[in-house]
Design a protein around this motif. Structure first.
Motif, PDB file in Angstrom:
ATOM      1  N   SER A 165       0.834  -1.213   0.000  1.00 11.50           N
ATOM      2  CA  SER A 165       0.000   0.000   0.000  1.00 11.50           C
ATOM      3  C   SER A 165       0.863   1.255   0.000  1.00 11.50           C
TER       4      SER A 165
ATOM      5  N   TRP B 126       2.049   1.779  -3.463  1.00 14.94           N
ATOM      6  CA  TRP B 126       1.029   1.659  -4.503  1.00 14.94           C
ATOM      7  C   TRP B 126       1.071   2.812  -5.507  1.00 14.94           C
TER       8      TRP B 126
ATOM      9  N   ASP C  86       0.805   2.775  -9.515  1.00 14.88           N
ATOM     10  CA  ASP C  86      -0.487   3.147 -10.096  1.00 14.88           C
ATOM     11  C   ASP C  86      -0.413   4.606 -10.555  1.00 14.88           C
TER      12      ASP C  86
ATOM     13  N   ARG D  35      -4.617  -4.900  -5.933  1.00 13.79           N
ATOM     14  CA  ARG D  35      -3.652  -4.870  -4.825  1.00 13.79           C
ATOM     15  C   ARG D  35      -3.202  -6.280  -4.449  1.00 13.79           C
TER      16      ARG D  35
ATOM     17  N   THR E 211       0.547  -7.662  -4.795  1.00 14.17           N
ATOM     18  CA  THR E 211       1.210  -8.257  -3.635  1.00 14.17           C
ATOM     19  C   THR E 211       1.802  -9.613  -4.006  1.00 14.17           C
TER      20      THR E 211
END
Length: 328
Positions: A119, A122, A126, A185, A189
């Motif tokens: 996270s 991220w 993204d 996500r 991962t």
């Protein structure tokens, strides 16, 4: 934009981890390739003395368990009730918590630190902020932007980078379970931490084989295995630990005793069979809380045994007294 080669190399090493030549007195050697599941908690599993710290950390994760220890009993039970609802909603939503739902929850909490790290990174991947990471986004964020046909023409070892890029794309395709070329996500991962996901097992084995199999015959021979651990300096006598590793290869790695490791043996080495710790703990919590013995837990049954699942100011104080008494 293209990242400078030195920065690109640094980023890749940080993401993957770098192995250097070990010192003769370091050990155990080669363990960087071996994935062992971490214990659910470092606390003793000692329910008989009223110490449920192990269960708290297993059920909540270590950091969240500390948060619960600061809550009043009423606040702790209220938060546990919301967790029970989440466990059921994540499963079949039938109003009960099954063994599978309980195991899934424990496994999820134990991977929280991994998911938190993903996270945190991220937004690096993204880049268009659409809530998913496409292969092109991941490629560009990792290797820089290149026009077609010009990949790595600004670095000396272009072929090495091209091989790394192809390897990452192959791993991405395996992590992308729905095949839409966009990673959620969970899928990202799996890409970044493949050793944690059963469906990524084959890719971990394939990458390990490629790293070690220098003659490209599809196997890892003992000299290839040793070369991954140790590079002799001119005139240097082979240290004793290297001979120990040769014995480890012969006695424990080479299961069929043919002098080399195939994919199955590499898998047994780097992803060794392990006890399903979340399942063991889920069975334990179910057994201790299932008052009507129907093989599932109601919300009332869990809240009726709440202090085994979660802590509070009251239980934390009680456990401190128990530990003090045991020390005396």
């Amino acid at each position: 934009m293209m990242w400078p080669p030195l920065l690109l190399l640094l980023l890749l090493l940080l993401r993957r981890g770098a192995q250097g030549k070990p010192s003769p007195d370091a050990g155990p050697h080669g363990q960087g390739r071996v994935h062992h599941a971490a214990p659910l908690s470092e606390a003793p599993h000692d329910d008989s003395h009223g110490n449920f710290q192990y269960d708290h950390e297993a059920f909540l994760g270590r950091e969240v368990a500390k948060e619960f220890d600061q809550l009043t009993p009423e606040e702790s039970q209220a938060r546990l009730g919301r967790i029970v609802d989440r466990m059921d909603r994540a499963g079949d939503g039938d109003g009960w918590v099954s063994l599978a739902e309980l195991r899934s929850w424990i496994a999820h909490t134990q991977q929280r630190h991994i998911r938190d790290s993903v996270s945190a990174a991220w937004n690096t991947y993204d880049t268009d902020r659409d809530g998913r990471v496409g292969w092109e986004e991941l490629r560009n964020a990792t290797y820089g932007h290149y026009e077609p046909g010009e990949e790595f023409n600004d670095v000396e070892d272009a072929e090495t980078y091209k091989k790394m890029l192809a390897r990452d794309e192959r791993r991405f395709r395996v992590a992308d379970q729905d095949g839409d070329s966009m990673a959620t996500r969970e899928e990202l991962t799996a890409f970044l931490h493949p050793e944690e996901f059963p469906h990524m097992r084959d890719i971990v084995i394939a990458e390990t084989l490629e790293d070690l199999d220098r003659n490209k015959d599809g196997y890892v021979e003992v000299e290839e295995y040793i070369a991954d651990l140790y590079t002799a300096e001119p005139g240097e006598e082979e240290p004793a630990w290297v001979q120990t590793e040769r014995e480890q290869f012969r006695d424990f790695r080479d299961l069929n005793k043919d002098g080399k490791l195939d994919g199955s043996e590499v898998g047994h080495w780097v992803l060794p069979p392990a006890q399903d710790q979340p399942l063991v703990e889920a069975n334990h919590l179910l057994h201790e809380s299932d008052t009507d013995k129907d093989g599932r837990l109601s919300k009332a049954e869990i809240l009726g045994n709440w202090n085994m699942f979660v802590g509070s100011q009251a239980t934390n104080y009680g456990e401190d007294l128990t530990r003090h008494h045991d020390e005396l």
